[in-house]
Write a protein that holds these residues in place. Structure first.
Motif, PDB file in Angstrom:
ATOM      1  N   MET A 133      11.376 -40.956  -3.720  1.00  0.00           N
ATOM      2  CA  MET A 133      11.997 -40.887  -2.400  1.00  0.00           C
ATOM      3  C   MET A 133      13.519 -40.760  -2.499  1.00  0.00           C
ATOM      4  O   MET A 133      14.148 -40.096  -1.667  1.00  0.00           O
ATOM      5  CB  MET A 133      11.635 -42.126  -1.581  1.00  0.00           C
ATOM      6  N   MET A 134      14.108 -41.342  -3.524  1.00  0.00           N
ATOM      7  CA  MET A 134      15.552 -41.160  -3.733  1.00  0.00           C
ATOM      8  C   MET A 134      15.861 -39.712  -4.108  1.00  0.00           C
ATOM      9  O   MET A 134      16.898 -39.164  -3.726  1.00  0.00           O
ATOM     10  CB  MET A 134      16.058 -42.105  -4.830  1.00  0.00           C
ATOM     11  N   GLY A 135      14.942 -39.079  -4.854  1.00  0.00           N
ATOM     12  CA  GLY A 135      15.118 -37.662  -5.158  1.00  0.00           C
ATOM     13  C   GLY A 135      15.044 -36.805  -3.910  1.00  0.00           C
ATOM     14  O   GLY A 135      15.868 -35.900  -3.709  1.00  0.00           O
ATOM     15  N   VAL A 136      14.070 -37.102  -3.044  1.00  0.00           N
ATOM     16  CA  VAL A 136      13.950 -36.356  -1.788  1.00  0.00           C
ATOM     17  C   VAL A 136      15.190 -36.578  -0.920  1.00  0.00           C
ATOM     18  O   VAL A 136      15.742 -35.623  -0.357  1.00  0.00           O
ATOM     19  CB  VAL A 136      12.674 -36.784  -1.030  1.00  0.00           C
ATOM     20  N   THR A 137      15.621 -37.821  -0.809  1.00  0.00           N
ATOM     21  CA  THR A 137      16.797 -38.140   0.003  1.00  0.00           C
ATOM     22  C   THR A 137      18.031 -37.402  -0.496  1.00  0.00           C
ATOM     23  O   THR A 137      18.786 -36.818   0.292  1.00  0.00           O
ATOM     24  CB  THR A 137      17.050 -39.663  -0.028  1.00  0.00           C
ATOM     25  N   THR A 138      18.247 -37.421  -1.802  1.00  0.00           N
ATOM     26  CA  THR A 138      19.418 -36.755  -2.374  1.00  0.00           C
ATOM     27  C   THR A 138      19.383 -35.260  -2.102  1.00  0.00           C
ATOM     28  O   THR A 138      20.416 -34.645  -1.800  1.00  0.00           O
ATOM     29  CB  THR A 138      19.484 -37.006  -3.897  1.00  0.00           C
ATOM     30  N   GLY A 139      18.206 -34.660  -2.195  1.00  0.00           N
ATOM     31  CA  GLY A 139      18.099 -33.219  -2.025  1.00  0.00           C
ATOM     32  C   GLY A 139      18.129 -32.737  -0.591  1.00  0.00           C
ATOM     33  O   GLY A 139      18.579 -31.621  -0.325  1.00  0.00           O
ATOM     34  N   VAL A 140      17.681 -33.573   0.342  1.00  0.00           N
ATOM     35  CA  VAL A 140      17.460 -33.109   1.712  1.00  0.00           C
ATOM     36  C   VAL A 140      18.518 -33.592   2.693  1.00  0.00           C
ATOM     37  O   VAL A 140      18.901 -32.862   3.615  1.00  0.00           O
ATOM     38  CB  VAL A 140      16.052 -33.552   2.188  1.00  0.00           C
ATOM     39  N   PHE A 141      19.026 -34.805   2.521  1.00  0.00           N
ATOM     40  CA  PHE A 141      19.788 -35.441   3.587  1.00  0.00           C
ATOM     41  C   PHE A 141      21.124 -34.766   3.869  1.00  0.00           C
ATOM     42  O   PHE A 141      21.586 -34.754   5.014  1.00  0.00           O
ATOM     43  CB  PHE A 141      20.021 -36.922   3.258  1.00  0.00           C
ATOM     44  N   GLY A 142      21.761 -34.175   2.840  1.00  0.00           N
ATOM     45  CA  GLY A 142      23.018 -33.473   3.089  1.00  0.00           C
ATOM     46  C   GLY A 142      22.833 -32.317   4.055  1.00  0.00           C
ATOM     47  O   GLY A 142      23.649 -32.118   4.973  1.00  0.00           O
ATOM     48  N   GLY A 143      21.765 -31.547   3.884  1.00  0.00           N
ATOM     49  CA  GLY A 143      21.482 -30.436   4.784  1.00  0.00           C
ATOM     50  C   GLY A 143      21.144 -30.904   6.187  1.00  0.00           C
ATOM     51  O   GLY A 143      21.507 -30.257   7.176  1.00  0.00           O
ATOM     52  N   VAL A 144      20.461 -32.043   6.285  1.00  0.00           N
ATOM     53  CA  VAL A 144      20.140 -32.599   7.604  1.00  0.00           C
ATOM     54  C   VAL A 144      21.418 -32.967   8.339  1.00  0.00           C
ATOM     55  O   VAL A 144      21.599 -32.623   9.523  1.00  0.00           O
ATOM     56  CB  VAL A 144      19.212 -33.828   7.456  1.00  0.00           C
ATOM     57  N   LEU A 145      22.325 -33.668   7.671  1.00  0.00           N
ATOM     58  CA  LEU A 145      23.595 -34.042   8.301  1.00  0.00           C
ATOM     59  C   LEU A 145      24.417 -32.814   8.668  1.00  0.00           C
ATOM     60  O   LEU A 145      25.046 -32.771   9.739  1.00  0.00           O
ATOM     61  CB  LEU A 145      24.402 -34.938   7.350  1.00  0.00           C
ATOM     62  N   ARG A 146      24.414 -31.808   7.811  1.00  0.00           N
ATOM     63  CA  ARG A 146      25.129 -30.562   8.094  1.00  0.00           C
ATOM     64  C   ARG A 146      24.650 -29.953   9.405  1.00  0.00           C
ATOM     65  O   ARG A 146      25.453 -29.591  10.271  1.00  0.00           O
ATOM     66  CB  ARG A 146      24.890 -29.582   6.946  1.00  0.00           C
ATOM     67  N   ASP A 147      23.341 -29.870   9.571  1.00  0.00           N
ATOM     68  CA  ASP A 147      22.786 -29.249  10.773  1.00  0.00           C
ATOM     69  C   ASP A 147      23.051 -30.093  12.020  1.00  0.00           C
ATOM     70  O   ASP A 147      23.328 -29.551  13.093  1.00  0.00           O
ATOM     71  CB  ASP A 147      21.283 -29.022  10.596  1.00  0.00           C
ATOM     72  N   VAL A 148      22.959 -31.420  11.871  1.00  0.00           N
ATOM     73  CA  VAL A 148      23.228 -32.297  13.013  1.00  0.00           C
ATOM     74  C   VAL A 148      24.681 -32.153  13.467  1.00  0.00           C
ATOM     75  O   VAL A 148      24.957 -32.060  14.677  1.00  0.00           O
ATOM     76  CB  VAL A 148      22.904 -33.759  12.656  1.00  0.00           C
ATOM     77  N   LEU A 149      25.618 -32.120  12.521  1.00  0.00           N
ATOM     78  CA  LEU A 149      27.025 -31.953  12.880  1.00  0.00           C
ATOM     79  C   LEU A 149      27.268 -30.630  13.597  1.00  0.00           C
ATOM     80  O   LEU A 149      28.153 -30.534  14.449  1.00  0.00           O
ATOM     81  CB  LEU A 149      27.900 -32.012  11.622  1.00  0.00           C
ATOM     82  N   CYS A 150      26.494 -29.616  13.251  1.00  0.00           N
ATOM     83  CA  CYS A 150      26.655 -28.296  13.876  1.00  0.00           C
ATOM     84  C   CYS A 150      25.747 -28.110  15.082  1.00  0.00           C
ATOM     85  O   CYS A 150      25.530 -26.988  15.544  1.00  0.00           O
ATOM     86  CB  CYS A 150      26.392 -27.205  12.838  1.00  0.00           C
ATOM     87  N   ASN A 151      25.196 -29.230  15.589  1.00  0.00           N
ATOM     88  CA  ASN A 151      24.392 -29.213  16.810  1.00  0.00           C
ATOM     89  C   ASN A 151      23.152 -28.336  16.680  1.00  0.00           C
ATOM     90  O   ASN A 151      22.783 -27.594  17.591  1.00  0.00           O
ATOM     91  CB  ASN A 151      25.237 -28.747  18.008  1.00  0.00           C
ATOM     92  N   GLU A 152      22.500 -28.438  15.520  1.00  0.00           N
ATOM     93  CA  GLU A 152      21.259 -27.719  15.270  1.00  0.00           C
ATOM     94  C   GLU A 152      20.153 -28.717  14.949  1.00  0.00           C
ATOM     95  O   GLU A 152      20.410 -29.775  14.367  1.00  0.00           O
ATOM     96  CB  GLU A 152      21.419 -26.771  14.070  1.00  0.00           C
ATOM     97  N   VAL A 153      18.924 -28.382  15.331  1.00  0.00           N
ATOM     98  CA  VAL A 153      17.787 -29.153  14.822  1.00  0.00           C
ATOM     99  C   VAL A 153      17.738 -28.934  13.314  1.00  0.00           C
ATOM    100  O   VAL A 153      17.789 -27.787  12.849  1.00  0.00           O
ATOM    101  CB  VAL A 153      16.470 -28.697  15.469  1.00  0.00           C
ATOM    102  N   PRO A 154      17.702 -29.989  12.500  1.00  0.00           N
ATOM    103  CA  PRO A 154      17.750 -29.802  11.049  1.00  0.00           C
ATOM    104  C   PRO A 154      16.725 -28.788  10.558  1.00  0.00           C
ATOM    105  O   PRO A 154      15.539 -28.886  10.880  1.00  0.00           O
ATOM    106  CB  PRO A 154      17.476 -31.213  10.505  1.00  0.00           C
ATOM    107  N   GLN A 155      17.212 -27.821   9.799  1.00  0.00           N
ATOM    108  CA  GLN A 155      16.348 -26.741   9.311  1.00  0.00           C
ATOM    109  C   GLN A 155      15.212 -27.276   8.453  1.00  0.00           C
ATOM    110  O   GLN A 155      14.100 -26.727   8.455  1.00  0.00           O
ATOM    111  CB  GLN A 155      17.201 -25.753   8.513  1.00  0.00           C
ATOM    112  N   ALA A 156      15.481 -28.367   7.742  1.00  0.00           N
ATOM    113  CA  ALA A 156      14.448 -28.946   6.887  1.00  0.00           C
ATOM    114  C   ALA A 156      13.239 -29.414   7.679  1.00  0.00           C
ATOM    115  O   ALA A 156      12.139 -29.533   7.135  1.00  0.00           O
ATOM    116  CB  ALA A 156      15.030 -30.122   6.096  1.00  0.00           C
ATOM    117  N   PHE A 157      13.436 -29.693   8.984  1.00  0.00           N
ATOM    118  CA  PHE A 157      12.351 -30.197   9.813  1.00  0.00           C
ATOM    119  C   PHE A 157      11.761 -29.139  10.748  1.00  0.00           C
ATOM    120  O   PHE A 157      10.681 -29.340  11.293  1.00  0.00           O
ATOM    121  CB  PHE A 157      12.838 -31.363  10.689  1.00  0.00           C
ATOM    122  N   SER A 158      12.475 -28.047  10.947  1.00  0.00           N
ATOM    123  CA  SER A 158      12.100 -27.158  12.047  1.00  0.00           C
ATOM    124  C   SER A 158      11.650 -25.761  11.642  1.00  0.00           C
ATOM    125  O   SER A 158      11.013 -25.071  12.445  1.00  0.00           O
ATOM    126  CB  SER A 158      13.277 -27.024  13.022  1.00  0.00           C
TER     127      SER A 158
END
Length: 214
Positions: A133-158
């Motif tokens: 889970m730490m591997g998943v978090t490290t790989g995914v969470f930066g992109g999630v935050l990037r999309d949230v800051l840019c007012n997008e539904v995170p691409q990893a989820f959508s």
């Protein structure tokens, strides 16, 4: 005989993987910020969050202080230089080709960050499921935050194409090889190859996860 997990060359390999992944995700942040027409501060913040968000959350959860980018300030200078260079030389005609070209580095960055996350969590004695889970978090969470800051539904989820699932599978390959006492380099390399390979294959074959139909 295998070298111990904390051998100097393991630290060098881990650091090299983290540098490569940081560059890949920082570029994705720059492209997203450019498409949203953010100002210079916005570009730097989005790139910084994309590059460091996953690793920072990992370090917080594992109580690793100082954070990896504070220990290695060259990361911060490198991201700033990347942002300045992009703002000086990238033009509107570059965005679409660059966005398409970033799909491969993004897949590789996912694999690199996932491998680093699993390796660091294992090194501090976390059980296998937490390491994965730490591997998943490290790989995914930066992109999630990037999309949230840019007012997008995170691409990893959508976008429905496997992303976190690829990192999850790669993490378990890492853990499995450690259990059978494979050479110390093998788990890291297997995690990178399987995660990036699955992501690349999903993009090529246009695999999609089923959406929740209410």
């Amino acid at each position: 005989m295998d070298l111990p997990l904390d051998a100097p060359w393991i630290h060098t390999l881990r650091f090299t993987l983290e540098v490569a992944a940081t560059i890949a995700f920082a570029l994705s942040g720059v492209i997203m910020a450019a498409r949203k027409r953010l100002d210079a501060v916005g570009v730097c913040v989005v790139a910084f969050v994309a590059a460091f968000g996953g690793g920072t959350l990992r370090d917080l959860l594992l109580d690793q202080r100082p954070f990896f980018w504070i220990r290695h300030t060259e990361f911060v200078w490198g991201i700033l230089a990347l942002c300045i260079g992009a703002m000086l030389f990238m033009r509107q005609r570059h965005f679409q080709p660059t966005e398409r070209a970033m799909l491969l580095p993004d897949a590789i960055g996912l694999g690199l960050f996932a491998a680093v996350g699993v390796d660091i969590a294992t090194a501090v004695g976390m059980p296998p499921i937490i390491s994965v889970m730490m591997g998943v978090t490290t790989g995914v969470f930066g992109g999630v935050l990037r999309d949230v800051l840019c007012n997008e539904v995170p691409q990893a989820f959508s976008d429905h194409r496997p992303y976190a699932l690829c990192a999850f599978a790669g993490g378990w390959a890492d853990v499995a090889l450690r259990q059978v006492q494979a050479p110390d380099w093998a788990p890291l390399v297997a995690c990178v190859l399987l995660t990036a390979g699955l992501r690349g294959l999903a993009l090529w074959r246009n695999w999609e996860l089923p959406a929740w139909r209410v």
